[in-house]
Design a protein around this motif. Structure first.
Motif, PDB file in Angstrom:
ATOM      1  N   HIS A   1     -10.183 -13.618 -32.679  1.00 46.08           N
ATOM      2  CA  HIS A   1     -11.307 -12.701 -32.873  1.00 46.08           C
ATOM      3  C   HIS A   1     -12.247 -13.283 -33.912  1.00 46.08           C
ATOM      4  O   HIS A   1     -11.859 -13.543 -35.055  1.00 46.08           O
ATOM      5  CB  HIS A   1     -10.785 -11.346 -33.334  1.00 46.08           C
ATOM      6  CG  HIS A   1     -11.809 -10.485 -34.007  1.00 46.08           C
ATOM      7  ND1 HIS A   1     -12.937 -10.015 -33.364  1.00 46.08           N
ATOM      8  CD2 HIS A   1     -11.888 -10.026 -35.295  1.00 46.08           C
ATOM      9  CE1 HIS A   1     -13.650  -9.296 -34.209  1.00 46.08           C
ATOM     10  NE2 HIS A   1     -13.041  -9.287 -35.396  1.00 46.08           N
ATOM     11  N   GLU A   2     -13.497 -13.528 -33.522  1.00 47.40           N
ATOM     12  CA  GLU A   2     -14.499 -14.000 -34.477  1.00 47.40           C
ATOM     13  C   GLU A   2     -15.849 -13.436 -34.064  1.00 47.40           C
ATOM     14  O   GLU A   2     -16.083 -13.099 -32.911  1.00 47.40           O
ATOM     15  CB  GLU A   2     -14.509 -15.531 -34.581  1.00 47.40           C
ATOM     16  CG  GLU A   2     -14.657 -16.280 -33.272  1.00 47.40           C
ATOM     17  CD  GLU A   2     -16.094 -16.409 -32.818  1.00 47.40           C
ATOM     18  OE1 GLU A   2     -16.994 -16.310 -33.673  1.00 47.40           O
ATOM     19  OE2 GLU A   2     -16.316 -16.585 -31.604  1.00 47.40           O
ATOM     20  N   MET A   3     -16.733 -13.304 -35.050  1.00 48.78           N
ATOM     21  CA  MET A   3     -18.013 -12.637 -34.829  1.00 48.78           C
ATOM     22  C   MET A   3     -19.195 -13.545 -35.170  1.00 48.78           C
ATOM     23  O   MET A   3     -20.262 -13.067 -35.538  1.00 48.78           O
ATOM     24  CB  MET A   3     -18.046 -11.336 -35.648  1.00 48.78           C
ATOM     25  CG  MET A   3     -16.996 -10.331 -35.174  1.00 48.78           C
ATOM     26  SD  MET A   3     -17.004  -8.744 -36.066  1.00 48.78           S
ATOM     27  CE  MET A   3     -16.207  -9.221 -37.604  1.00 48.78           C
ATOM     28  N   GLY A   4     -18.982 -14.854 -35.016  1.00 44.11           N
ATOM     29  CA  GLY A   4     -20.028 -15.818 -35.315  1.00 44.11           C
ATOM     30  C   GLY A   4     -19.754 -16.552 -36.613  1.00 44.11           C
ATOM     31  O   GLY A   4     -19.121 -16.015 -37.527  1.00 44.11           O
TER      32      GLY A   4
ATOM     33  N   GLY B   1     -16.824 -16.617 -24.217  1.00 39.47           N
ATOM     34  CA  GLY B   1     -18.000 -17.381 -24.598  1.00 39.47           C
ATOM     35  C   GLY B   1     -19.215 -16.548 -24.944  1.00 39.47           C
ATOM     36  O   GLY B   1     -20.253 -17.095 -25.323  1.00 39.47           O
ATOM     37  N   SER B   2     -19.106 -15.222 -24.828  1.00 36.08           N
ATOM     38  CA  SER B   2     -20.244 -14.352 -25.143  1.00 36.08           C
ATOM     39  C   SER B   2     -19.814 -13.281 -26.139  1.00 36.08           C
ATOM     40  O   SER B   2     -18.632 -13.139 -26.460  1.00 36.08           O
ATOM     41  CB  SER B   2     -20.810 -13.708 -23.874  1.00 36.08           C
ATOM     42  OG  SER B   2     -19.827 -12.905 -23.235  1.00 36.08           O
TER      43      SER B   2
ATOM     44  N   TYR C   1     -14.535 -12.238 -26.613  1.00 35.17           N
ATOM     45  CA  TYR C   1     -13.586 -12.077 -25.502  1.00 35.17           C
ATOM     46  C   TYR C   1     -12.211 -11.622 -25.997  1.00 35.17           C
ATOM     47  O   TYR C   1     -11.491 -10.901 -25.297  1.00 35.17           O
ATOM     48  CB  TYR C   1     -13.482 -13.400 -24.747  1.00 35.17           C
ATOM     49  CG  TYR C   1     -12.472 -13.427 -23.625  1.00 35.17           C
ATOM     50  CD1 TYR C   1     -12.710 -12.747 -22.432  1.00 35.17           C
ATOM     51  CD2 TYR C   1     -11.281 -14.148 -23.759  1.00 35.17           C
ATOM     52  CE1 TYR C   1     -11.782 -12.784 -21.389  1.00 35.17           C
ATOM     53  CE2 TYR C   1     -10.357 -14.188 -22.730  1.00 35.17           C
ATOM     54  CZ  TYR C   1     -10.613 -13.501 -21.548  1.00 35.17           C
ATOM     55  OH  TYR C   1      -9.701 -13.545 -20.527  1.00 35.17           O
ATOM     56  N   TYR C   2     -11.834 -12.032 -27.216  1.00 35.27           N
ATOM     57  CA  TYR C   2     -10.486 -11.782 -27.733  1.00 35.27           C
ATOM     58  C   TYR C   2     -10.403 -10.565 -28.650  1.00 35.27           C
ATOM     59  O   TYR C   2      -9.309 -10.200 -29.091  1.00 35.27           O
ATOM     60  CB  TYR C   2     -10.005 -13.015 -28.517  1.00 35.27           C
ATOM     61  CG  TYR C   2      -9.991 -14.277 -27.693  1.00 35.27           C
ATOM     62  CD1 TYR C   2      -8.957 -14.556 -26.812  1.00 35.27           C
ATOM     63  CD2 TYR C   2     -11.021 -15.203 -27.803  1.00 35.27           C
ATOM     64  CE1 TYR C   2      -8.947 -15.714 -26.053  1.00 35.27           C
ATOM     65  CE2 TYR C   2     -11.021 -16.376 -27.047  1.00 35.27           C
ATOM     66  CZ  TYR C   2      -9.981 -16.613 -26.176  1.00 35.27           C
ATOM     67  OH  TYR C   2      -9.970 -17.767 -25.425  1.00 35.27           O
TER      68      TYR C   2
END
Length: 308
Positions: A14-17, A77-78, A90-91
């Motif tokens: 999990h990442e947000m940029g 990827g989005s 996605y995760y």
């Protein structure tokens, strides 16, 4: 004391940029410091595979909200932006289920006497998540889900939630307002994010403090407000929303705590757990975005839990 340190690999996915402060590197900052400080051999390091069920989530959140998250989970990827702070990849949804599930695993571990207490080093965090809304990097309210699970499974009458994040645990407050089975004690910088309306009810001891308050001021709040409330309440379980962003080195807030203040607070809570809750404490990672102060503070918190 036997203390368990619990992580889950989904927390890294999990990442947000790359510019978002709630980075997967936060988990590494804690585990690396545990290793470098020599603490890791003295605690139980566990990679849990537990995931919360829909039933667990729905003890706290609405079905419409759960369906909303599922329907907006993006393709690989989005990203999907709930708001500028709260972003799904996605995760993310899987990570949120696992992050909540780790808390349930920790609850079972302390009640089955496998350990005295546990620290859940997972992401996403939870204390801003309301019953029907994600915000502040939080999707499921992990500590609230664990509280409802413990009350349901172990027939608890009283548990305490302690929140020392620099930000108001507004989601936890909203979920448990006027609930006599939960005492919530916190301090938080105010006015500050999320700047939501404070809820005043008999089971809330949530203390807003002005920017630049230092450790001595916070210790006085704990001694004069929290301790009498906890002693009067006599909780059968203590849960901690452990945010370390009130540290003086963390740019996400303007309070002036030192890592020694987190140890002092934790020592108080450990003593309370010995008196009232058979040593049972489960602590959940919330904020903390400066990697150095986060690692140092979390290690002292864990050392205090483990009494080492």
């Amino acid at each position: 004391m036997d203390t368990m340190y619990i992580t889950h690999p989904a927390s890294y996915l999990h990442e947000m940029g790359v510019l978002h402060p709630d980075s997967p590197k936060r988990i590494d900052a804690i585990s690396d410091q545990l290793i470098m400080s020599g603490v890791m051999p003295y605690i139980i390091n566990c990679h849990s595979s537990s995931s919360a069920s829909d039933k667990d989530i729905l003890r706290v959140h609405t079905i419409d909200y759960l369906n909303y998250l599922r329907s907006h989970s993006p393709k690989e990827g989005s990203y999907y932006y709930i708001d500028m702070d709260t972003i799904m990849n996605y995760y993310t949804l899987d990570a949120a289920f696992y992050s909540a599930g780790v808390g349930l695993f920790a609850i079972d571990s302390v009640f089955n006497k496998h350990v005295n207490n546990a620290f859940c080093a997972t992401r996403p965090p939870g204390h801003h998540a309301c019953s029907n809304r994600a915000m502040g990097s939080c999707f499921f309210n992990n500590i609230a889900i664990a509280a409802r699970y413990a009350i349901s499974k172990y027939n608890l009458k009283r548990l305490a939630i302690i929140d020392f994040d620099v930000h108001h645990g507004n989601g936890t407050e909203e979920i448990f307002a006027n609930d006599p089975s939960v005492l919530m004690c916190s301090f938080f910088q105010h006015p500050f994010y999320p700047d939501t309306k404070l809820i005043y009810s008999a089971n809330m001891c949530n203390i807003p403090v002005e920017a630049y308050a230092d450790g001595a001021f916070i210790r006085d709040i704990v001694s004069s407000k929290w301790v009498p409330a906890i002693e009067s309440y006599r909780p059968e379980l203590i849960l901690i929303s452990a945010g370390f962003d009130a540290h003086r080195e963390d740019d996400m807030g303007q309070l002036n705590l030192h890592e020694s203040d987190y140890k002092w607070i934790t020592d108080i809570l450990v003593n309370m757990s010995e008196k009232y809750s058979s040593n049972r404490i489960v602590s959940f990672l919330e904020g903390g975005y400066d990697m150095s102060s986060l690692g140092r503070s979390a290690v002292l918190h864990i050392r205090s839990l483990a009494k080492i």
